[in-house]
Design an enzyme around this catalytic site. Structure first.
Site, PDB file in Angstrom:
ATOM      1  N   LYS A 114     -15.216 -17.727 -27.250  1.00  0.00           N
ATOM      2  CA  LYS A 114     -14.502 -17.036 -26.170  1.00  0.00           C
ATOM      3  C   LYS A 114     -13.027 -17.407 -26.132  1.00  0.00           C
ATOM      4  O   LYS A 114     -12.190 -16.598 -25.752  1.00  0.00           O
ATOM      5  CB  LYS A 114     -15.150 -17.335 -24.813  1.00  0.00           C
ATOM      6  CG  LYS A 114     -16.465 -16.612 -24.603  1.00  0.00           C
ATOM      7  CD  LYS A 114     -16.803 -16.491 -23.132  1.00  0.00           C
ATOM      8  CE  LYS A 114     -18.088 -15.703 -22.940  1.00  0.00           C
ATOM      9  NZ  LYS A 114     -18.576 -15.717 -21.570  1.00  0.00           N
ATOM     10  N   LYS A 198     -24.748  -7.579 -31.651  1.00  0.00           N
ATOM     11  CA  LYS A 198     -25.472  -7.553 -30.379  1.00  0.00           C
ATOM     12  C   LYS A 198     -25.050  -6.371 -29.520  1.00  0.00           C
ATOM     13  O   LYS A 198     -23.868  -6.023 -29.502  1.00  0.00           O
ATOM     14  CB  LYS A 198     -25.136  -8.839 -29.610  1.00  0.00           C
ATOM     15  CG  LYS A 198     -26.337  -9.661 -29.241  1.00  0.00           C
ATOM     16  CD  LYS A 198     -25.958 -10.980 -28.616  1.00  0.00           C
ATOM     17  CE  LYS A 198     -25.408 -10.850 -27.226  1.00  0.00           C
ATOM     18  NZ  LYS A 198     -25.442 -12.120 -26.471  1.00  0.00           N
ATOM     19  N   LYS A 201     -21.491  -5.245 -23.596  1.00  0.00           N
ATOM     20  CA  LYS A 201     -20.668  -4.422 -22.713  1.00  0.00           C
ATOM     21  C   LYS A 201     -19.243  -4.300 -23.236  1.00  0.00           C
ATOM     22  O   LYS A 201     -18.508  -3.415 -22.858  1.00  0.00           O
ATOM     23  CB  LYS A 201     -20.660  -4.983 -21.302  1.00  0.00           C
ATOM     24  CG  LYS A 201     -20.132  -6.387 -21.248  1.00  0.00           C
ATOM     25  CD  LYS A 201     -20.274  -6.984 -19.875  1.00  0.00           C
ATOM     26  CE  LYS A 201     -20.190  -8.484 -19.941  1.00  0.00           C
ATOM     27  NZ  LYS A 201     -21.458  -9.158 -20.088  1.00  0.00           N
TER      28      LYS A 201
END
Ligand code: AMP
Ligand code: TRP
Length: 333
Positions: A114, A198, A201
């Protein structure tokens, strides 16, 4: 054996079929096993580790709550609340941060992913996020934590923190060491456009995912356009190797139908994809449309959602503040 369950989902809006199959559906199944006590948290304190627009954040908290409720999480059976309403999470997190070691946090792969290349610019919150997650879990004496595979490392950190606290202060078994509940099968639902990525969103293409708020037509259309290959549906499970898109669609079908993938292969082997996709689209519509309708209905009454969160937070606060009090006593405050 009765289990104490705790889990959290970030309020990011745009929940999708991956979140449903990988997380929320299990939350409901666990809740419906009578002996379990479940606490489900919309983790808004975790969300602000990345920059958020305050107006959007407020709506996302309600949207995630609406998705919980619409999927079958029942506030009369489970505690549902948002994290920022219960101050004990932040307080407990500070104390546990003094137990956790830098070396442990430095190993966390999610931070590395991240934070990206420029980790000097990542928030300190993003770095210590797993400690807050440990506080979430440990303040409720959770015995079991249902999460996706990606959260396994964070859960191990929670276990390490609990064990070190118990041993540093010589209070054996005071903090419950939690067990992860990670579904082996279908724990990762993949993008409809690329079976190696994956479902997420943050994917730029909306066609890559089924959102929990999609209409019937959107769902059918996305499944029709999902990537497959030119071979027929196989007759054996090992023939799925190197065919990640096919495996993913068969996995979605199996999981929504609560059956194993072998049974699904038997049902469809030799058939062509257009037939299978039609049946799959019907199944996804059957399972997801009632949820999306209910989400949209619930979101029209924000006060009702806010009240559910407030009532949940009162119950959560009782448990968590009591545990923090005990922790403070142990450490000599
Ligand atoms: P996130 O939205 O990434 O915070 O995830 C919320 C929950 O959904 C976590 O328990 C994740 O492990 C799970 N999850 C997210 N994406 C997927 C996916 N594509 N497949 C299965 N589970 C997922
Ligand atoms: N970190 C989890 C995620 O990103 C969310 C989370 C926060 C959580 N606190 C938790 C999950 C406690 C389980 C238990 O998905």
């Amino acid at each position: 054996m009765s289990k104490k369950i705790f889990s959290g989902v970030q309020p990011s809006g745009n929940l999708h079929l991956g979140n449903y199959i990988g997380a929320i559906k299990n939350f409901v199944d666990l809740q419906n096993q009578k002996e379990n006590q479940c606490v489900y948290c919309v983790v808004d304190l975790h969300a602000i580790t990345l920059k958020q627009d305050p107006k959007i954040l407020k709506d996302s908290i309600r949207e995630t709550t609406a998705a919980f409720l619409s999927s079958g999480i029942d506030p009369n059976k489970s505690i549902i609340f948002n994290q920022s309403l219960v101050p004990a999470h932040a307080e407990g997190s500070w104390i546990l941060g003094c137990i956790a070691r830098m070396g442990w946090l430095n190993r966390m792969t999610q931070f590395k992913e991240k934070a990206g290349k420029d980790k000097e610019k990542a928030s300190v919150g993003l770095y210590i996020y797993p400690i807050l997650m440990a506080a979430d879990i440990l303040l409720y004496d959770a015995t079991h934590v249902p999460v996706g595979e990606d959260q396994k490392q964070h859960l191990e950190l929670s276990r390490d923190i609990a064990q070190k606290f118990n041993s540093d202060f010589n209070v054996p078994n005071f903090l419950q060491v939690p067990e992860p509940l990670i579904k082996k099968k279908f724990s990762r639902i993949m993008s409809l456009k690329d079976g190696t990525k994956k479902m997420s969103k943050s994917d730029a293409s909306d066609l890559s995912r089924i959102n929990l708020t999609d209409t019937k037509d959107q769902i059918s259309n996305k499944i029709k356009k999902a990537k497959t290959d030119t071979m027929p549906i196989p007759s054996k499970i090992n023939e799925l190797e190197k065919r990640p898109e096919v495996e993913n669609l068969l996995g979605i079908y199996s999981s929504l139908n609560n059956q194993n993938i072998e049974k699904t292969i038997n049902e469809f082997s030799g058939k062509n994809f257009s037939d299978f996709k039609e049946t799959l689209a019907d199944l996804v519509v059957e399972k997801i449309s009632p949820i999306s309708k209910e989400i949209i209905k619930l979101l029209k009454n924000k006060d009702h959602i806010d009240l559910i969160l407030k009532n949940g937070a009162e119950k959560a606060n009782e448990e968590a503040s009591k545990k923090v009090k005990e922790i403070k006593k142990i450490i000599g405050f």
